[in-house]
Motif scaffolding. Structure first.
Motif, mmCIF file in Angstrom:
data_model
loop_
_atom_site.group_PDB
_atom_site.id
_atom_site.type_symbol
_atom_site.label_atom_id
_atom_site.label_comp_id
_atom_site.label_asym_id
_atom_site.label_seq_id
_atom_site.Cartn_x
_atom_site.Cartn_y
_atom_site.Cartn_z
ATOM 1 N N THR A 243 0.852 -1.185 0.000
ATOM 2 C CA THR A 243 0.000 0.000 0.000
ATOM 3 C C THR A 243 0.887 1.232 0.000
ATOM 4 O OG1 THR A 243 -0.129 -0.084 2.415
ATOM 5 C CG2 THR A 243 -1.925 -1.107 1.172
ATOM 6 N N GLY A 244 0.454 2.249 -0.718
ATOM 7 C CA GLY A 244 1.209 3.492 -0.800
ATOM 8 C C GLY A 244 0.279 4.645 -1.085
ATOM 9 N N SER A 245 0.783 5.855 -0.881
ATOM 10 C CA SER A 245 -0.025 7.047 -1.095
ATOM 11 C C SER A 245 0.800 8.123 -1.758
ATOM 12 C CB SER A 245 -0.599 7.561 0.234
ATOM 13 O OG SER A 245 0.453 7.891 1.125
ATOM 14 N N GLY A 246 0.124 8.967 -2.528
ATOM 15 C CA GLY A 246 0.737 10.110 -3.176
ATOM 16 C C GLY A 246 -0.039 11.365 -2.848
ATOM 17 N N PRO A 247 0.280 12.469 -3.518
ATOM 18 C CA PRO A 247 -0.431 13.724 -3.219
ATOM 19 C C PRO A 247 -1.903 13.696 -3.595
ATOM 20 C CG PRO A 247 1.029 13.963 -5.123
ATOM 21 C CD PRO A 247 1.340 12.643 -4.513
ATOM 22 N N GLU A 248 -2.263 12.924 -4.620
ATOM 23 C CA GLU A 248 -3.647 12.926 -5.100
ATOM 24 C C GLU A 248 -4.279 11.541 -5.125
ATOM 25 O OE1 GLU A 248 -3.755 14.785 -8.872
ATOM 26 O OE2 GLU A 248 -3.195 16.778 -8.127
ATOM 27 N N THR A 249 -3.485 10.477 -4.995
ATOM 28 C CA THR A 249 -4.029 9.122 -5.085
ATOM 29 C C THR A 249 -3.435 8.235 -3.995
ATOM 30 O OG1 THR A 249 -2.286 8.439 -6.644
ATOM 31 C CG2 THR A 249 -4.356 9.261 -7.580
ATOM 32 N N VAL A 250 -4.148 7.147 -3.714
ATOM 33 C CA VAL A 250 -3.628 6.067 -2.875
ATOM 34 C C VAL A 250 -3.626 4.805 -3.723
ATOM 35 C CG1 VAL A 250 -4.398 7.106 -0.738
ATOM 36 C CG2 VAL A 250 -5.932 5.589 -1.962
ATOM 37 N N VAL A 251 -2.661 3.928 -3.483
ATOM 38 C CA VAL A 251 -2.445 2.778 -4.360
ATOM 39 C C VAL A 251 -2.395 1.508 -3.534
ATOM 40 C CG1 VAL A 251 -0.981 1.751 -6.136
ATOM 41 C CG2 VAL A 251 -1.125 4.240 -5.933
ATOM 42 N N LEU A 252 -3.085 0.498 -4.025
ATOM 43 C CA LEU A 252 -3.011 -0.856 -3.477
ATOM 44 C C LEU A 252 -2.499 -1.760 -4.592
ATOM 45 C CD1 LEU A 252 -3.606 -3.139 -1.441
ATOM 46 C CD2 LEU A 252 -5.949 -3.189 -2.334
ATOM 47 N N THR A 253 -1.358 -2.404 -4.351
ATOM 48 C CA THR A 253 -0.718 -3.240 -5.361
ATOM 49 C C THR A 253 -0.624 -4.669 -4.853
ATOM 50 O OG1 THR A 253 0.614 -1.358 -6.091
ATOM 51 C CG2 THR A 253 1.296 -3.535 -6.843
ATOM 52 N N VAL A 254 -1.028 -5.624 -5.697
ATOM 53 C CA VAL A 254 -0.955 -7.050 -5.371
ATOM 54 C C VAL A 254 -0.228 -7.754 -6.508
ATOM 55 C CG1 VAL A 254 -2.254 -9.150 -4.887
ATOM 56 C CG2 VAL A 254 -3.109 -6.944 -4.055
ATOM 57 N N GLU A 255 0.872 -8.421 -6.184
ATOM 58 C CA GLU A 255 1.640 -9.196 -7.160
ATOM 59 C C GLU A 255 1.660 -10.649 -6.726
ATOM 60 O OE1 GLU A 255 5.398 -7.760 -8.629
ATOM 61 O OE2 GLU A 255 5.006 -5.744 -7.842
ATOM 62 N N ASN A 256 1.614 -11.542 -7.694
ATOM 63 C CA ASN A 256 1.701 -12.968 -7.373
ATOM 64 C C ASN A 256 2.500 -13.694 -8.437
ATOM 65 O OD1 ASN A 256 -0.601 -12.630 -9.256
ATOM 66 N ND2 ASN A 256 -0.803 -14.843 -9.012
ATOM 67 N N SER A 257 3.131 -14.758 -8.016
ATOM 68 C CA SER A 257 3.802 -15.634 -8.983
ATOM 69 C C SER A 257 2.757 -16.519 -9.640
ATOM 70 C CB SER A 257 4.855 -16.480 -8.266
ATOM 71 O OG SER A 257 4.247 -17.202 -7.190
ATOM 72 N N GLY A 258 3.154 -17.188 -10.700
ATOM 73 C CA GLY A 258 2.202 -18.036 -11.403
ATOM 74 C C GLY A 258 2.645 -18.287 -12.829
ATOM 75 N N GLU A 259 1.734 -18.808 -13.629
ATOM 76 C CA GLU A 259 2.040 -19.080 -15.023
ATOM 77 C C GLU A 259 2.152 -17.784 -15.807
ATOM 78 O OE1 GLU A 259 -0.857 -21.676 -16.613
ATOM 79 O OE2 GLU A 259 -0.514 -23.285 -15.164
ATOM 80 N N LYS A 260 2.918 -17.848 -16.902
ATOM 81 C CA LYS A 260 3.041 -16.684 -17.770
ATOM 82 C C LYS A 260 1.750 -16.498 -18.557
ATOM 83 C CE LYS A 260 8.069 -16.785 -18.336
ATOM 84 N NZ LYS A 260 9.204 -16.792 -19.298
ATOM 85 N N LEU A 261 1.274 -15.271 -18.579
ATOM 86 C CA LEU A 261 0.020 -14.941 -19.252
ATOM 87 C C LEU A 261 0.285 -13.921 -20.357
ATOM 88 C CD1 LEU A 261 -2.283 -14.521 -16.119
ATOM 89 C CD2 LEU A 261 -1.982 -16.566 -17.531
#
Length: 375
Positions: free
Chosen positions: A283-301
């Motif tokens: 989770t992160g925040s900036g001056p105008e937005t907040v961000v939720l990032t989710v990364e996962n391993s797995g098969e190549k798509l």
């Protein structure tokens, strides 16, 4: 809505033009009377400085008024006719774009959303209205098409567990030696899937109606809650969950944002490498937005496949039917919740396999941020 018939806008504009022209004419004639006729004497005055007879007659006010009044009435009658005729033509010309917009509206009410006004000419109020109406029709047509596809897919998905249940019951009824415990377990799994699908549809419906109140929400706390809820599933599949980020205040529905976070985390766990998968949540925040990032391993798509993942009932490379495979609405719900919070959703494939999903939401108002920090 039934209303009493009244004058058309064209007639009202025509009467307005004619009335304004008559008013201007009356003012002009009044000005002539006040500033010109006031200097005309009431009776004839003869002035002869040389005591010689003066030839000619000086006009008096009464004589001039008798001559002026009929001419003034004729001018006013002409102005009235000119105002009515000219006003009718001008009003028709000015309201021609509105007629096209009205025709397009009636066409849309009959169910045809493909019609567009495409009003030509330079930009003005009518053209702004026509362009906005065309944009609304395009969005409405896309939304209706999406709803039709969604209804068809939902009907198919809901019919599948019912058909399976019916088949299991028919087999159990036709085979008395069938183990009832096995049938009950299968029926329980099918019923659980139908319940999950119904609940997902209700979440989508609630998000579409925007029937929620906005309140301060801490995304980092939602991540912790979703992680605790899904930790047993991650341990069962051998997936490691790592979270990072500071307190990130957001503004919206806590229940819907928790559903968004849970869906993202559940999707990252299920569609992962069995026994050695990883999930990174930040989770992160900036001056105008907040961000939720989710990364996962797995098969190549492929990027083409990733572009379809937010469509309802899409499950990546194959339609998995396991108990935790979901109902194909996880990312569709995430997309819709993000949209109703005026945010954006970005899904990109990772070079090593798996996905990186980023949800950007508008930062909360300053007074909410200050109140949260004081607490």
């Amino acid at each position: 809505m039934d209303r009493a018939p009244g004058l058309s806008v064209r007639i009202k504009l025509t009467l307005s033009y004619a009335g304004f022209l008559m008013f201007a004419g009356v003012l002009l004639l009044a000005a002539v009377w006040v500033f010109l006729l006031r200097y005309v004497p009431d009776r004839a005055m003869l002035i002869n400085a040389d005591d010689k007879p003066t030839n000619g007659v000086f006009p008096v006010r009464s004589t001039l008024l008798n001559v002026f009044a009929p001419r003034a009435a004729a001018v006013l009658a002409f102005l009235l006719l000119l105002g009515l005729l000219g006003g009718w033509l001008l009003a028709g010309r000015m309201l021609a774009p509105l007629t096209r917009i009205t025709d397009a509206t009636r066409t849309a009410t009959r169910g045809s959303l493909s019609h567009r006004i495409r009003l030509p000419g330079r930009r003005d109020e009518f053209r702004d209205l026509a362009d906005d109406f065309d944009t609304m029709l395009a969005r409405l047509e896309a939304h209706v098409d999406e709803q039709r596809r969604f209804a068809a897919n939902a009907s198919h998905e809901l019919r599948t567990p019912l058909a399976i249940s019916q088949a299991l019951l028919d087999v159990a009824r036709g085979d008395p030696t069938q183990d009832l415990r096995v049938v009950i377990d299968r029926l329980d799994a099918v019923n659980a899937r139908a319940i999950d699908l119904t609940e997902a549809l209700l979440v989508l419906s609630r998000a579409d109606r925007r029937s929620f109140t906005h309140e301060p929400v801490d995304l980092s706390l939602l991540v912790e809650e979703a992680t605790e809820t899904l930790l047993p599933l991650a341990e069962k599949r051998g997936v490691t969950i790592e979270t990072s980020g500071d307190t990130v205040p957001a503004f919206g529905s806590g229940a819907l944002l928790l559903q968004l976070t849970t869906n993202l985390l559940h999707n990252a766990i299920v569609h992962n490498l069995p026994g050695k998968g990883t999930v990174l949540v930040e989770t992160g925040s900036g001056p105008e937005t907040v961000v939720l990032t989710v990364e996962n391993s797995g098969e190549k798509l492929s990027p083409q496949l990733v572009a379809t993942l937010t469509e309802p009932f899409q499950r990546g490379t194959e339609r998995v039917r396991g108990h935790h495979a979901g109902v194909g609405l996880g990312l569709a719900i995430v997309k819709r919740i993000t949209e109703v919070h005026d945010g954006s959703l970005t899904i990109t494939p990772r070079a090593a396999g798996g996905l990186r999903i980023a949800v950007q939401l508008p930062a909360p108002p300053a007074h909410f941020t200050d109140r949260t920090s004081d607490q």
